[in-house]
Design an enzyme around this catalytic site. Structure first.
Site, PDB file in Angstrom:
ATOM      1  N   LYS A   1       0.105   3.730  -2.778  1.00  0.00           N
ATOM      2  CA  LYS A   1      -0.929   4.774  -2.719  1.00  0.00           C
ATOM      3  C   LYS A   1      -0.333   6.175  -2.725  1.00  0.00           C
ATOM      4  O   LYS A   1      -1.014   7.145  -3.083  1.00  0.00           O
ATOM      5  CB  LYS A   1      -1.807   4.575  -1.476  1.00  0.00           C
TER       6      LYS A   1
ATOM      7  N   SER B   1      -5.940   3.527   4.309  1.00  0.00           N
ATOM      8  CA  SER B   1      -5.456   2.600   3.277  1.00  0.00           C
ATOM      9  C   SER B   1      -6.620   1.966   2.515  1.00  0.00           C
ATOM     10  O   SER B   1      -6.587   0.774   2.187  1.00  0.00           O
ATOM     11  CB  SER B   1      -4.567   1.507   3.884  1.00  0.00           C
TER      12      SER B   1
ATOM     13  N   SER C   1       0.785  -1.235   0.000  1.00  0.00           N
ATOM     14  CA  SER C   1       0.000   0.000   0.000  1.00  0.00           C
ATOM     15  C   SER C   1       0.816   1.283   0.000  1.00  0.00           C
ATOM     16  O   SER C   1       0.234   2.374  -0.103  1.00  0.00           O
ATOM     17  CB  SER C   1      -0.955   0.009   1.194  1.00  0.00           C
TER      18      SER C   1
END
Length: 470
Positions: free
Chosen positions: A124, A305, A121
Site C-alpha cells: 500500500k 489497511s 499490505s
C-alpha cells in the site's frame, strides 16, 4: 398711502413671514438649510490607514526538528541486530531486512535487501506515494446526479466508496459526503421543475474490468477483507457494521437503492428499481457531494489497511495516466509513478495495489526508497504517507502492538499480513534521537499464525529504538 405702495408693502410682509417660517422649519430640520437646533456633530474620525509591512512574529514548530548532529548508530551493531532477527526461528527461512539512516540513506544493516518477497499490505505504500505524487493531496471525488431523458435522473459515481447513507460529516474521511445531502439538493432542483416522480439510473462506468481480483483468495472475500471495487458505494459496501462484515456483491446497485430511499424521504418518488445507465452527454447537474481530500483518504487506508479503498485510489492513478481503470492498469500506473518519483522499481511486480492478492513481489530496498521519499522535507506533498502510517501502541493496525514496549509512540510503520507472510516497514527514533528507516519482510513463516513473527519483529524494532548503537 397709494395703492401701489400698499401692494409692495404687503408683498414684502408676505416674504418676511414666509422667510421666517422657512428659517423656523430649517431650524427643526423639516426643510433643507444651514440652520439647526441639533447639537453640533463631533469632528469625524480620521480616515483609517493600512499599516506598513512588518516582519512576521516567530512561530514555534509543533514538533522540534530532528538534530542532524545526533549520533548515527554503528553499522556493526545494527547488523548484529539484523543477523539475530534473521536467525530467529519464528521468522522462517525467507527473510529480507534493511535498516538505513533516514537523513543520509546510508544502510546500517541488511539481509538480502534486493531480493523480492511477498509484501502483503506494505504494498500500500506504493499506491500511497503514487497517488500523492501524481494526483496531489487536495483532489476530491465527486458523486453527482444529472438529469436524464424524460423523467429520469442518473446517479454518477466518481470513485467515492465511503459515502454516508445519511448526512455527510465534514470532519470525517469515512462518510465525509452523504447521500441525504445529495438527495436534498436533487429534490430542490426537481421541485422547481414541478417533478415529484422519477426513474433512477446509476453510472459506475468510471472503472472497468472485474470488480474482484482473480488473485484474491475466495475465503478472504467471504470474510469481508475486501469489497468489490466500484466507483460508487456506501460505507465500503458493508452489509452490516464492523471492521470486516460481509459486503454487497454489487456495491453500486446497493448505493443507488439507498439513494432512492433518501429521495423518498424528501418528497421524490422513485419509480421502479434503479438500473445501470450511462450519463447523457451535456446532462444538467442537479446535485453534487465530494469526498474528503485525497491526503485524508491515503491516511485512512494506510492506518486501517483498507484493501478496497487502496484499489480505488490505484484506479484513479491509472485514469490520470491514461490507462484503463482496472487491476492491471492500476498496478502498472502506481509502479510507474513511484519510478518517476525516483524510486528504483527493479524486481518489482504487483498483482493488485493493496497487497491482498497472490503473486506480488517487492524488494525491501524499494520500500526503503519509498519511506525515505515520504520522510524527506523536500517532498512535503508526501508527508501524509509518513504521518498516515500507524503509530506503535496507539493507532490503526499497530494499536495492539508495542503496548508494553519502550518503542511505543516512537515507531510509525505499515503492517503486512497474509498466511505465512509477515512484514513491517516504517521509521523509528532511536535513543540518541536519530531517525532510522527499516523494512522487514518474511514470506515463509512457520505454521502458527502471526503472533510469533510479529513478536520477533517487534522485539527487533524495540531494540533499534533503544540501542543508541554508537
Amino acid at each position: 398711502m397709494t395703492t401701489a405702495a400698499r401692494v409692495v408693502g404687503t408683498g414684502f410682509l408676505v416674504l418676511v413671514l414666509a422667510g421666517g417660517a422657512y428659517v423656523t422649519a430649517d431650524a427643526y430640520d423639516v426643510v433643507p438649510g444651514m440652520v439647526t437646533l441639533e447639537d453640533t456633530p463631533p469632528d469625524p474620525l480620521p480616515f483609517p490607514t493600512a499599516p506598513g509591512a512588518v516582519e512576521p512574529a516567530d512561530t514555534g514548530s509543533a514538533l522540534a526538528d530532528l538534530d542532524p548532529q545526533a549520533p548515527v548508530p554503528t553499522a556493526a551493531n545494527v547488523q548484529a541486530l539484523v543477523d539475530g532477527l534473521v536467525k530467529d526461528p519464528r521468522m522462517g527461512a525467507s527473510v529480507g531486512v534493511v535498516v538505513a539512516d533516514q537523513l543520509t540513506g546510508d544502510v546500517l544493516g541488511a539481509h538480502l535487501a534486493d531480493a523480492g518477497r511477498t509484501p502483503a499490505s506494505t504494498a500500500k505504500l506504493v499506491t500511497a506515494i503514487a497517488a500523492l505524487s501524481t494526483l496531489g493531496p487536495d483532489v476530491t471525488l465527486p458523486t453527482r446526479v444529472v438529469r436524464g431523458a424524460g423523467s429520469s435522473i442518473v446517479l454518477v459515481g466518481g470513485g467515492d466508496m465511503m459515502l454516508a447513507a445519511g448526512a455527510g460529516d465534514p470532519a470525517a474521511v469515512e462518510g465525509h459526503a452523504g447521500l441525504a445531502d445529495l438527495a436534498a439538493q436533487v429534490a430542490k432542483a426537481l421541485q422547481l421543475e414541478g417533478v415529484t416522480t422519477v426513474s433512477l439510473g446509476f453510472d459506475d462506468f468510471l472503472f472497468s474490468g472485474p470488480t474482484l481480483s482473480p488473485t484474491w483468495n475466495p475465503a478472504d472475500i467471504a470474510a469481508g477483507f475486501v469489497a468489490p471495487v466500484t466507483p460508487l458505494a456506501v460505507d465500503t459496501a458493508k452489509i452490516s457494521p464492523g471492521e470486516y462484515p460481509p459486503r454487497y456483491a454489487d456495491p453500486s446497485l446497493a448505493a443507488a437503492k439507498t439513494f432512492a430511499q433518501r429521495l423518498g424521504e424528501v418528497g421524490i418518488t422513485v419509480d421502479g428499481t434503479p438500473r445501470r445507465s450511462e450519463t447523457p452527454g451535456n446532462a444538467r447537474e442537479l446535485g453534487i457531494v465530494r469526498s474528503a481530500p485525497l491526503d485524508g483518504i491515503v491516511h485512512h487506508f494506510l492506518d486501517t489497511s483498507d484493501n478496497a479503498i487502496t484499489e480505488v485510489v490505484s484506479r484513479l492513478v491509472a485514469i490520470d495516466a491514461g490507462l484503463p481503470a482496472t487491476f492491471e492498469g492500476g498496478t502498472t500506473a502506481v509502479l510507474h509513478a513511484v519510478a518517476v518519483a525516483g524510486v528504483d522499481t527493479t524486481g518489482a511486480n504487483l498483482s493488485d495495489a493493496s497487497g491482498l492478492g497472490a503473486g506480488s513481489v517487492l524488494p525491501p530496498d524499494l520500500l526503503v526508497g519509498l519511506l525515505r521519499l515520504a520522510t524527506d522535507p523536500a517532498h512535503g506533498v508526501l508527508r501524509d504517507v509518513a504521518t498516515g502510517m500507524p503509530i506503535a501502541g496507539l493507532t490503526g493496525t499497530l494499536s495492539d502492538r508495542y503496548t508494553q514496549s519502550t518503542a511505543r509512540g516512537l515507531v510509525r510503520a505499515k503492517t503486512g499480513s497474509l498466511p505465512h507472510v509477515t512484514s513491517l516497514a516504517g521509521t523509528v527514533l532511536d535513543a540518541d534521537g536519530r531517525q532510522l528507516v527499516f523494512v522487514v519482510m518474511a514470506d515463509a513463516t512457520p505454521d502458527g499464525g502471526q503472533w510469533g513473527p510479529r513478536a520477533a519483529i517487534d522485539s527487533f524494532v524495540t531494540a533499534l529504538s533503544g540501542c543508541g548503537c554508537g
